[in-house]
Scaffold this motif. Sequence first.
Motif, PDB file in Angstrom:
ATOM      1  N   ASN A 264       0.686  -1.176  -0.125  1.00 35.14           N
ATOM      2  CA  ASN A 264       0.074   0.127   0.105  1.00 35.14           C
ATOM      3  C   ASN A 264       0.786   1.282  -0.137  1.00 35.14           C
ATOM      4  OD1 ASN A 264      -1.975   1.723   0.204  1.00 35.14           O
ATOM      5  ND2 ASN A 264      -2.373   1.456   2.633  1.00 35.14           N
ATOM      6  N   ILE A 265       1.406   1.655  -1.084  1.00 39.70           N
ATOM      7  CA  ILE A 265       2.205   2.767  -1.178  1.00 39.70           C
ATOM      8  C   ILE A 265       1.551   3.950  -1.991  1.00 39.70           C
ATOM      9  CG2 ILE A 265       4.382   1.415  -0.953  1.00 39.70           C
ATOM     10  CD1 ILE A 265       4.720   1.939  -3.984  1.00 39.70           C
ATOM     11  N   ASP A 304      10.831  -1.347  10.029  1.00 40.75           N
ATOM     12  CA  ASP A 304      10.394  -0.486  10.918  1.00 40.75           C
ATOM     13  C   ASP A 304       8.646  -0.433  10.587  1.00 40.75           C
ATOM     14  OD1 ASP A 304       9.745   1.631  12.393  1.00 40.75           O
ATOM     15  OD2 ASP A 304      11.974   2.365  12.432  1.00 40.75           O
ATOM     16  N   GLU A 305       8.040  -0.259  11.922  1.00 44.26           N
ATOM     17  CA  GLU A 305       6.875  -0.227  11.632  1.00 44.26           C
ATOM     18  C   GLU A 305       6.287   1.167  11.140  1.00 44.26           C
ATOM     19  OE1 GLU A 305       4.114  -1.440  15.057  1.00 44.26           O
ATOM     20  OE2 GLU A 305       6.017  -1.624  15.991  1.00 44.26           O
ATOM     21  N   LEU A 306       7.164   2.144  11.111  1.00 43.90           N
ATOM     22  CA  LEU A 306       6.838   3.563  10.690  1.00 43.90           C
ATOM     23  C   LEU A 306       6.969   3.724   9.390  1.00 43.90           C
ATOM     24  CD1 LEU A 306       8.816   5.486  13.616  1.00 43.90           C
ATOM     25  CD2 LEU A 306       6.277   5.214  13.331  1.00 43.90           C
ATOM     26  N   VAL A 307       7.341   2.816   8.578  1.00 42.02           N
ATOM     27  CA  VAL A 307       7.339   3.232   7.026  1.00 42.02           C
ATOM     28  C   VAL A 307       5.810   2.537   6.458  1.00 42.02           C
ATOM     29  CG1 VAL A 307       9.553   2.953   6.560  1.00 42.02           C
ATOM     30  CG2 VAL A 307       8.617   0.822   6.469  1.00 42.02           C
ATOM     31  N   ILE A 308       5.021   1.809   7.306  1.00 40.85           N
ATOM     32  CA  ILE A 308       3.947   1.510   6.655  1.00 40.85           C
ATOM     33  C   ILE A 308       2.913   2.148   7.263  1.00 40.85           C
ATOM     34  CG2 ILE A 308       5.004  -1.143   6.269  1.00 40.85           C
ATOM     35  CD1 ILE A 308       3.344  -2.089   8.719  1.00 40.85           C
ATOM     36  N   GLU A 311      -2.659   1.707  10.171  1.00 38.85           N
ATOM     37  CA  GLU A 311      -3.525   0.873  10.415  1.00 38.85           C
ATOM     38  C   GLU A 311      -2.788  -0.582  10.191  1.00 38.85           C
ATOM     39  OE1 GLU A 311      -3.984   2.802   7.937  1.00 38.85           O
ATOM     40  OE2 GLU A 311      -4.548   1.981   5.906  1.00 38.85           O
ATOM     41  N   ASP A 312      -1.752  -0.723   9.537  1.00 42.56           N
ATOM     42  CA  ASP A 312      -1.043  -1.932   9.632  1.00 42.56           C
ATOM     43  C   ASP A 312      -0.020  -2.200  10.636  1.00 42.56           C
ATOM     44  OD1 ASP A 312      -2.659  -2.897   7.578  1.00 42.56           O
ATOM     45  OD2 ASP A 312      -1.368  -1.855   5.773  1.00 42.56           O
TER      46      ASP A 312
END
Lengths: 387, 319
Positions: A264-265, A304-308, A311-312
């Motif tokens: 999802n980008i 890293d969680e922050l690049v997605i 909500e994911d």
Amino acid sequence: MLKSTVDLLTRTSNFKKISCKRLSTVAQLKSNEKLDGFRTVQEDPLKHNSEHLAQFYTLSTSEKNCLFQHGGLPKSFEIQTKTFNETSFMIREPAIEIINYLKAIDYSKPPVKFVLFGKKGTGKTLSLAHILHYAVRDNFLIVHVPWVGNWMRRPKEFSNSDIKEGFVDINIDAAAWLLHFKVQNAVLLQKPEMRLLEAVQWNSRESTAKDVPLVDLIDHGINRIKFASRCVNILAEQVKGLSKIGVCKTLVAVDGFNAFFYPNIKVYTDKKEKVTPGKVTVTEGFLNLTKFDWHNSAIVVTVDELVIAQEDQISHYPRYLLGKTGFEHLDPFVPVHVTNYTKKELISTLDYYRERRWITSYPGQDDELYSLSAGNPYNLMKLCNGL
Amino acid sequence: MLNLTKNIERIIIRNIEKQYIASYFSAPNEQNDDFKALNLKTNKSQFGPRRPLRKVKPVETRTSQMEVDQDWGSVWPAPRSFHPAVVPLPIRQGYVEKGAPPDKYANAELMKIPNFLHLTPPVIKRQCEALKKFCTPWPKNLNNQEKIEKLFPIEVISSDYCHSSPTIRDPLARIVTIRFKKSALNLNERETDKFRRLVGERYNEENDTVTIVTDRCPLKKQNYDYAMYLLTALYHESKNVEPWEELKNEADMEKYVWENNASKVNVERLFNKTSSEIPNISVYSEALVNYMNEGENDYTVAKYGEAVKQLLNLPSSTK
């Protein structure tokens, strides 16, 4: 006063570069404050080992400008370095572990992949920064992507690729990265051996001949922004080729590597159709660099969680973040867990803040802050901002 | 003519008057003969002497009269709703804002649920004794659980109901539950997989038990037959291989199997050898299978890391 100045001098390897400003800032030590607890005079990451754990060391301004001029440090940390008038990293276990491995690896074999993972704000990017500092001292050629999320989630501009059907270029970002690469490896790129291994035909008129310095290729990418994305891929191939023939050893460091696999980008084709990261041209180059089919190199990436998307952000573990294809691409890798501060590290940080006059101390402060932040470095920094 | 009717009316009315007067005077006299003046303003002197209150002595509850060694089974013989005078316990139940919970008298909270206060050990013993004459003795050779499971793999559970209503039928009596161990079917891996997909959530992984409940037919016998039919059908269907089952690929796998995954190809390409020749490969594949099947947590990730270090011949810890 005299003693503190001497301390400061001994801490700085480069005597001549201490500015007058530095010596006259607020951050003057009182003579009775102990120095050894949270600071180390050892500024060379080559000599860092587990004895230096939880201690701060200072990066010289020139090196900082070389390494992190175009990104690579978290923004809030960057602001703090300006406030503190110095860039200090804490020597922590994940970085030390990887540095020790980098010293021990057999570089004639395919690259070993290290994946830094951990919860948000635990210091993955700063561990990577410490490793980069080591790499630059150890004469690695650095292929460093400061934050893949910027390309995938916030690209400056995107356009359909001319040569590859269905692919999307992010040329401005690619050119900015080429500049970043050029600045980081300014010294190494001057070596005469760093040459193009094969000629590149950009279009019917423009071409870059074989054996021209690699800098020319990079400059071409920067000046002819239309070719920047393609230039990144070619550069990746050249770096691999040069490492294989032993001209240089390479460290590939990618922050937020999982963005290359997150579907999802926010990159679109000219017709406003969403694309997957695999269809972004530069992805190919960096996936190429993280394969096993070369040697004389090492790979350190962070997930890293922050690049997605928000909500994911469910789990911080590598398999979830990388997805099936991403995991299979990296596998087998060495996962390195970046954890929250231990008590010792927390106290060391607070001592550092106190020395910088960033917080005023009161009894029971350490315990209170430890409980409030739960040892999370980012939370601790936020909490201390108000003190 | 008109006069006559008037006279008759007058006579009738006079008679009625007489009757009323007679009835008034024959009525019993009021207690106070003197006519009381209407007194709009009350004053204290008007109240007569207060009658002493008659205290009603409450009847002693049954609990206070109970013997210590009474036969509890005959006091509370069967399940019933709570009765405070029969239960000799200082029970409290409920919630009030301040103070202790209300006591057992007139406590709706306690009466909501039926209770089984009759089920004390002596009463159970007595009831079992009473039921014993209807039972047959347990087969002597069936003395352990293993034998029972082996010789009687299927457990059939149904209920009979008996209560004092006009009908002897209870709709709940039709329900039949059968239970058996999956291992008793002797299925191979593929068949097991298919069987598990067919039974779905009726299979309990923890104790390897399949439970089938049938209640769609009106009679117990029919439901039992249906359950047996289901069991037979399940067994043969899981043995059966449909042509489309051969199309199952990696994405349909319920478990991660290292041998048919990209990881094996990756590692073989990395070492340029077949997987059996690579040292420490079993440790690695095991750790990876665990990592994938058990899910990600600190332990499995760390194990995987250790295995990779062994595989790549890195020192396990550099400190």
